[in-house]
Structures are given as C-alpha cells and as structure tokens.
Enzyme design. Structure first.
Site, PDB file in Angstrom:
ATOM      1  N   ASP A  30      -1.772 -13.910  -1.622  1.00  0.00           N
ATOM      2  CA  ASP A  30      -0.463 -14.396  -1.178  1.00  0.00           C
ATOM      3  C   ASP A  30       0.682 -14.128  -2.140  1.00  0.00           C
ATOM      4  O   ASP A  30       1.839 -14.331  -1.796  1.00  0.00           O
ATOM      5  CB  ASP A  30      -0.530 -15.917  -0.941  1.00  0.00           C
ATOM      6  CG  ASP A  30      -0.572 -16.686  -2.259  1.00  0.00           C
ATOM      7  OD1 ASP A  30      -1.315 -16.252  -3.171  1.00  0.00           O
ATOM      8  OD2 ASP A  30       0.140 -17.682  -2.387  1.00  0.00           O
ATOM      9  N   ASP A  65      -8.102 -14.327  -3.460  1.00  0.00           N
ATOM     10  CA  ASP A  65      -7.342 -14.870  -4.581  1.00  0.00           C
ATOM     11  C   ASP A  65      -7.547 -16.393  -4.494  1.00  0.00           C
ATOM     12  O   ASP A  65      -7.871 -16.909  -3.420  1.00  0.00           O
ATOM     13  CB  ASP A  65      -5.868 -14.488  -4.396  1.00  0.00           C
ATOM     14  CG  ASP A  65      -4.944 -15.304  -5.273  1.00  0.00           C
ATOM     15  OD1 ASP A  65      -5.188 -15.333  -6.482  1.00  0.00           O
ATOM     16  OD2 ASP A  65      -3.999 -15.914  -4.740  1.00  0.00           O
ATOM     17  N   CYS A 109       4.022  10.283  28.991  1.00  0.00           N
ATOM     18  CA  CYS A 109       2.602  10.580  28.808  1.00  0.00           C
ATOM     19  C   CYS A 109       2.309  10.685  27.320  1.00  0.00           C
ATOM     20  O   CYS A 109       3.222  10.833  26.510  1.00  0.00           O
ATOM     21  CB  CYS A 109       2.194  11.859  29.539  1.00  0.00           C
ATOM     22  SG  CYS A 109       2.787  13.366  28.754  1.00  0.00           S
ATOM     23  N   CYS A 128       3.692  13.646  25.523  1.00  0.00           N
ATOM     24  CA  CYS A 128       5.133  13.558  25.228  1.00  0.00           C
ATOM     25  C   CYS A 128       5.311  12.913  23.853  1.00  0.00           C
ATOM     26  O   CYS A 128       6.033  13.424  22.991  1.00  0.00           O
ATOM     27  CB  CYS A 128       5.859  12.679  26.254  1.00  0.00           C
ATOM     28  SG  CYS A 128       5.612  13.107  27.971  1.00  0.00           S
ATOM     29  N   ASP A 168      -0.670 -10.168  -6.240  1.00  0.00           N
ATOM     30  CA  ASP A 168      -1.767  -9.716  -5.377  1.00  0.00           C
ATOM     31  C   ASP A 168      -1.458  -8.393  -4.682  1.00  0.00           C
ATOM     32  O   ASP A 168      -2.363  -7.766  -4.123  1.00  0.00           O
ATOM     33  CB  ASP A 168      -2.075 -10.770  -4.299  1.00  0.00           C
ATOM     34  CG  ASP A 168      -2.610 -12.066  -4.893  1.00  0.00           C
ATOM     35  OD1 ASP A 168      -3.368 -11.982  -5.873  1.00  0.00           O
ATOM     36  OD2 ASP A 168      -2.253 -13.139  -4.386  1.00  0.00           O
TER      37      ASP A 168
END
Length: 750
Positions: A645, A451, A13, A16, A649
């Site tokens: 990428d 970019d 649950c 838990c 960046d």
C-alpha cells in the site's frame, strides 16, 4: 511521459481496432498503444506525443478521432502526481456528471455515443429488412414454389433496385472499410463481407449479358443479416459495459454549499476545493471531503462494497457519491472532478477495458493472418469448383459462402467482451483490474507476498490490552488526560480508547523524548512510558513483569502508568490487524498458495503478527529498496503476487508478476499495481484471484467456440454444403453466442 485517451469513431470489428492500434504504435514518441473495440477508445503512452500525430494516425487507418485527452503519466518510482487547475477540475466534473439542462448522463466514457450507435444500427436493421423482405418473398415463391409473379428479367431488375440501398447505402461503411483493406493490403473482417456481397450483387447485372446464376437477392440478405448481427452485438456490448455506466450514475447531481453565510444549491460541476458542503440525511455526499461538523453513519457500499454503514464524525474522511444516513454533516471539499475517488475508479476501469490479455494478442495475430488466407482459399475454391464442374455460377456461390462464413468476428470479440464484463464485475466489488494481462498471469501465481503495515494491519496503533491494579476506567482517565496533550500516535491511540468528554487538568506537563511523558493531576505525580523510563525514575515493575513480557512477545508496545512512584497499570498498543486478514490468509493457505510477509519492522513484531494471521514465512528488517530484490528471489520458486500500500512498496509491486495495490494506500502504489483493491480488505485478494480465474476461463471458452466454429464451418462451405445466406446467419449467431457467453460471467460468485 504522457498518456493519451482517444475516442475513435467508425470501428466495428476487431481488425479495425487492430489496424488503428498498429498505426498509433508507429507514431513518433509512442511507447505503447492499445485500442479497444468494446469502448471505441485508444490508449497511448510515450514521450512528447502530439495530438495532431495521433489524429493523423487514426485518420490514415480510415477512422476518425472524435476527441484526444492528455494527462501526465505517473512514474511509479517518482512522486510526480498530477495537479490540475481549478478550471480543469470544473471541466472534468462537468463531464463526470449529468448535464443539468437535459438530464443526460453523457460522460467522456461515451455513454451517449454508445446509445447513438445502438440507435443507428437499429435504424439500419429496420430499413434493411423493409427492403430485403420483398426480395426474400419473391425468391421463395420463385425457387421453392415455382410461382413467377414477374418474368425473370423484370424480377432480377426489381431485386437489383431493392438490394442497391441495402448494400451501397446501409452497408456503405462496411464496403468502404472492406475495400480499403483490400487496396491497402491490410485485410479486415469487413473485406470478406464486402467482397461476398459485391460479387453476389454483380452476378445480377451479369445475367443480362452472360449465362450466370443470379445471387443479387442473396447479396441483400447477407448484408441484412450482417447489419442485424451488428445491431444485436452492439446491444450486447452495451450490456457488457453497463457497470461503468452504473458507476457514472452514482455521482450526486447537485450540492448544497455554504457561501457568504448563505446556504445555496449549485450544480456539482461548480463545487470548488475548500467549499463547505451541507449534506442532510438520505442525501448523497457530493464530493470527497473531510467532516468539519456533525455526526452520522454513511453507507459506502456503492463505492467500496462494504455492507455496514461507517460512522463519521469531525475529521472523518468521506467519499463522494456515498449516502449520508441519519445526521447532518458539514463537509469541507478536499477533492473535486477527476481527483475524486469515484472518478479515479472510473478511470482505472476504463483503462483496464482498453488493455489486452496476452492470449488476445495471439487471437489478434491469428485474425490478421486468417483474413488473407480465407481470401486465397475462396479464390482456390472458385477455381476448383469451376475446373471440376464447369459451372461458373455454382463455383461463385460456393466461394461467396466461404468468404461470408469465415468472417472471424467472433474471434475478435471473444476476449474483449469477457474482459469487459470481468472488469465491470470487479469494479462493483471494489476490485479494479488496471491491466488486462493480470487476469491471465494470476492463474499461474503460486506465492503471495504481503507487506505488513497498512496491508495486513490497519497502519495505525490501537490499544489492544489493559492491565490495571485499580479500576480500568481510572487508569484510562489518568493516562488519557496526559496523553491528550501529546501528538504522538501512541498517545492518540490511548486517547481514542478512553473516549472521554472531559479531561483532568494537568500541570507540570513534560514530554520525555523516546521514553514517555510526565505531569501532575492535582497532588498526584503521573509518569507514563516504557521500561527504560520506569528504570530511570526507579519505579518497580515487579507486579507487572509477566504482563509486560507477554505484551512484548506479542509484538506490542507497552506503556506503563505510574502514580506517585508506584506502577498502577500497563497499556499495550499495537498496529491492529485488519478484521478479515486472518480469514483471507487462512483461505489462501487452504487453497495451496504460499504466503510470505515482507516488512521493514523488527523480527519479533513481524513474527508476532505473522503468527496471528497464519503466515509461516517472514522476511523482516527489509529496507524499502530491498523489497523488490526479495520478490525477485522468491520468483525463482514460482510466479509471485505482491500486496502492498505504500510508496516504498511501488518497486516490489512492479517487480512482482502481479502487483496488487491497496486502494486506501498511496497514489504511487495504486499507479504501480496491476490490480487495485478499493476497500483495502485482504478478502479482496481471494476475490481478485477467483475473478481472474473465472474471467480467463470465459476467454478460453469464447476463443474455443470462435475457433471451433470457423474450423468446422469452412470445410462445409468449401464442399458446397452451406448456402451463402445460411453462412451469414451462422456467422452472426457465432458473434452473438460469444458475447452472450461473456455476459454469463455475471452469474459467477467470487
């Protein structure tokens, strides 16, 4: 910094999972902890974390840590990539792929454990109803039709005997978890079911000494419905994670390897770095590598979502699990085991399913308060009914109904199921949601910053235009014969465009740094280079002035080709725009997003690219370290998503509200991103936005239904209008509804 993944057994649950998460957060050195009920896994990150401390924390919460797996955490600002030993590669590869002897797909993700859990709940459900059905028949005959097969005391005895294994054997884990929660004052959902069933069962025993109504039969029915609900829920949860299983099943099981000049077939787990793999048409490529011999088309759709096959030749990179189509390829293995693209995707998806959306943290907080409030409310209900009706049996029945119907299982499942289905759908499309909170944040993003190099553009130069006073093929043959002797990216672009099988013989070849190159082809003196070189060699450009200006205004690099002191042509080279960048940015503009380009490139080139793709705001000449500052400035206008990428960046990806990393870029950028685009296509940005919005919508729907159900049902239960059995059926149905609604997300087109 270390990351650890813990496989946890025994949780069933949301409370838990929340309890384990709190315990793990208290472990020395842990900075962040997240536990997912959906995957039965915990993810922790911190300094100097010890395995025994993590195991101890899970155990003290009342559950078992079946496995703890460590890895170094990659800091986005430092290049500390993980380098595993060959043995670790083999081990991970063995885990990633099917066991050769029995054909099972039992990966560390827990596919086998999930199957076992479903079988376990199925067995419990069958036995629960075998024992409960006779109780239900006896009670129906007695209470509805007034048919007494046995006298009252004997019937209660039979019911108590039949109900005992249902509650105390089949429901033992629920009772144990629920009662532990009561004794440690950390109440969970099981606390309500445990109290409800045990009190109901005890009434049967009390009938022998006190004048109370017997609810012992109802206790067995409550537990039987509870177990059935858990079984259906486990199946639905398994369905929610089926995408990750599909990813696991993509991998090849065997590899054909060239060793000692012999072609042998080995299990994928035994492939080593540097092995030469032979892949025939129609076969899966076993692992990531580079083609060293052969040509073929490869279907990469199963990993990248790209529908058209990609042509592969010598030096082409290939991805493990993709399908070789029409030629034999000889591939040198460059990545194995946990380093492969497929393993990386699985890891990212798995981690995403363990993260939390801010709205889920709120739901967890409400759940932790909700359970003790219901316990107090049920005591108050019992006391009120007893005071006004003087009927202890009736008061007990009503308070049991309150306990059972208020169990907030649906509330705990609302967010993780939707997040799991959403992240699984994304993985199939090549959109990897690394951090769950990105789903909630994405809906508020107003500005999308790109970019330039490698994001909007391909990141490598290509020939875009050719202007020649002679035949184009003659110009290309002449230029490529010289450029073939240079390693410069522009030279490679010209050579690629010419695509010659044989080059002209060149003598007196010379590279003129920063300007171009020169040489002789037979009696012809060839000079290739920029306007500065032509000026230096006193070669007139009058014939090509207009063309050169046009190329340069478009942000292209122009190489002039001269023969025997006369200009014969101009070749424009530029970092080509990705095929779908224009369409993607046009869609974003149409949907009301502000699009911005940030680049270290010069203003003219940046504006030329921006003009072509439809970006109106350009921030050029930006140093790598200043990108994050520019993002911070834009954040004053609204929420910002940054798409990039490269290593440079990473700070901007972290600074933005949602960092979107291009999956074909560097590992550092991927690690810094909240969402990773596997294909590197900007159309995935719009798809990621649509997926985020659709998933968050489902989360809101689920939370609404879970809250609405409890808010509406509890007053009816307090008013004595709901029978405890009906309460349990309603509670089970609410959980199933929430999980089913999350699975409807698959129908959404993104």
């Amino acid at each position: 910094m270390k990351k650890a993944k813990i496989e946890i057994e025994g949780m069933h649950c949301a409370s838990c999972a929340s309890h384990v998460e709190k315990n793990l957060s208290k472990v020395k050195g842990v900075r962040s902890a997240s536990v997912s009920l959906m995957t039965n896994k915990g993810f922790v990150e911190g300094d100097n974390i010890k395995e025994q401390d993590l195991r101890k924390a899970v155990k003290s919460a009342g559950y078992e840590a079946k496995g703890v797996e460590f890895e170094e955490s990659s800091d986005s600002s430092h290049d500390n990539m993980i380098h595993e030993t060959q043995e670790e590669h083999k081990l991970e590869s063995a885990e990633l792929h099917a066991d050769e002897t029995n054909g099972k797909h039992e990966h560390h993700h827990g596919g086998g454990a999930e199957e076992r859990e479903i079988k376990n709940w199925k067995k419990k459900t069958v036995w629960a109803w075998i024992l409960t059905m006779p109780i239900a028949i006896l009670m129906l005959l007695d209470r509805l039709f007034g048919i007494e097969i046995f006298n009252e005391k004997l019937m209660i005895t039979i019911i108590l005997i039949l109900a005992f294994p249902v509650i105390f054997i089949l429901g033992f884990k629920t009772l144990k978890g629920g009662l532990r929660g009561i004794f440690t004052l950390y109440f969970n959902m099981d606390s309500l079911i445990a109290l409800g069933t045990m009190i109901a069962y005890i009434t049967g025993i009390l009938t022998f000494i006190l004048p109370v109504q017997d609810y012992s039969g109802i206790s067995a029915m409550i537990m039987a419905f509870f177990i059935t609900g858990r079984y259906v829920e486990t199946i639905a949860r398994g369905r929610a994670s089926q995408e990750i299983k599909k990813l696991l099943e993509l991998g090849a099981k065997k590899a054909r390897v060239l060793r000692n000049k012999m072609e042998i077939e080995i299990p994928i787990a035994e492939v080593q770095l540097g092995d030469i793999l032979i892949v025939k048409p129609g076969e899966k490529i076993p692992t990531d590598g580079i083609v060293i011999k052969g040509e073929s088309a490869v279907d990469e759709s199963m990993v990248t979502g790209e529908s058209l096959p990609i042509d592969k030749r010598v030096k082409s990179p290939v991805i493990g699990a993709t399908l070789n189509q029409d030629g034999i390829l000889y591939i040198k293995a460059t990545k194995v085991g946990k380093d492969t693209f497929l393993a990386h995707i699985i890891k990212l998806v798995e981690e995403a399913q363990g993260t939390k959306v801010p709205i889920q943290k709120l739901a967890d907080k409400i759940t932790s308060i909700f359970v003790p409030v219901i316990l107090v409310l049920s005591i108050f209900t019992f006391a009120s009914w007893l005071y006004f009706t003087k009927d202890a049996s009736r008061a007990l029945g009503v308070s049991i109904a309150v306990l059972v119907i208020a169990c907030p299982c649906a509330l705990g499942l609302a967010t993780p199921t939707a997040l799991m289905v959403g992240s699984g759908m994304g993985a199939k499309k090549g959109i990897l949601i690394r951090k769950g909170e990105a789903i909630q944040t994405m809906k508020d993003v107003k500005i999308i910053v790109f970019d330039k190099t490698g994001t909007i553009t391909k990141g490598k130069p290509e020939v875009t235009d050719i202007e020649s006073s002679l035949k184009e093929s003659y110009l290309l043959e002449t230029a490529a014969s010289l450029e073939n002797l240079s390693e410069h990216p522009i030279a490679k672009a010209i050579v690629a465009r010419a695509n010659l099988k044989k080059y002209k013989s060149v003598s007196d070849f010379k590279i003129l740094r920063g300007r171009g190159l020169e040489g002789r082809i037979g009696k012809r003196k060839i000079v290739i280079g920029n306007a500065t070189l032509m000026d230096e060699k006193r070669i007139s450009l009058k014939k090509f002035e207009y063309v050169i200006d046009k190329f340069e205004n478009d942000g292209k690099t122009t190489m002039i080709v001269a023969e025997n002191g006369k200009a014969i042509g101009a070749i424009a080279v530029a970092d080509a725009i990705k095929e779908d960048s224009i369409r993607a940015i046009s869609e974003l503009n149409a949907n009301g997003y502000k699009t911005v380009m940030i680049t270290g490139d010069n203003e003219r080139t940046a504006r030329a690219i921006a003009r072509q793709v439809g970006i109106k705001e350009v921030i050029a000449n930006v140093l790598p370290e200043a990108k994050a500052n520019k993002v911070e400035e834009l954040q004053k206008e609204g929420m910002v998503a940054f798409v990039g990428d490269g290593i440079n960046d990473a700070p901007a990806l972290k600074q933005s509200n949602v960092g979107i990393a291009i999956g074909t870029g560097t590992d550092i950028a991927i690690e810094a991103g909240d969402i990773v685009l596997a294909k590197g296509s900007l159309m995935e940005v719009t798809q990621a936005i649509n997926l985020s919005k659709a998933t968050f919508k489902k989360i809101k729907q689920n939370l609404f239904w879970a809250f609405a159900y409890n808010i509406l049902a509890i007053p009816f239960a307090i008013g004595g209008l709901i029978n405890p059995i009906v309460a349990e059926i309603a509670m089970a149905l609410s959980s199933i509804t929430v999980v089913g609604n999350a699975n409807l997300l698959r129908r959404t087109k993104i």
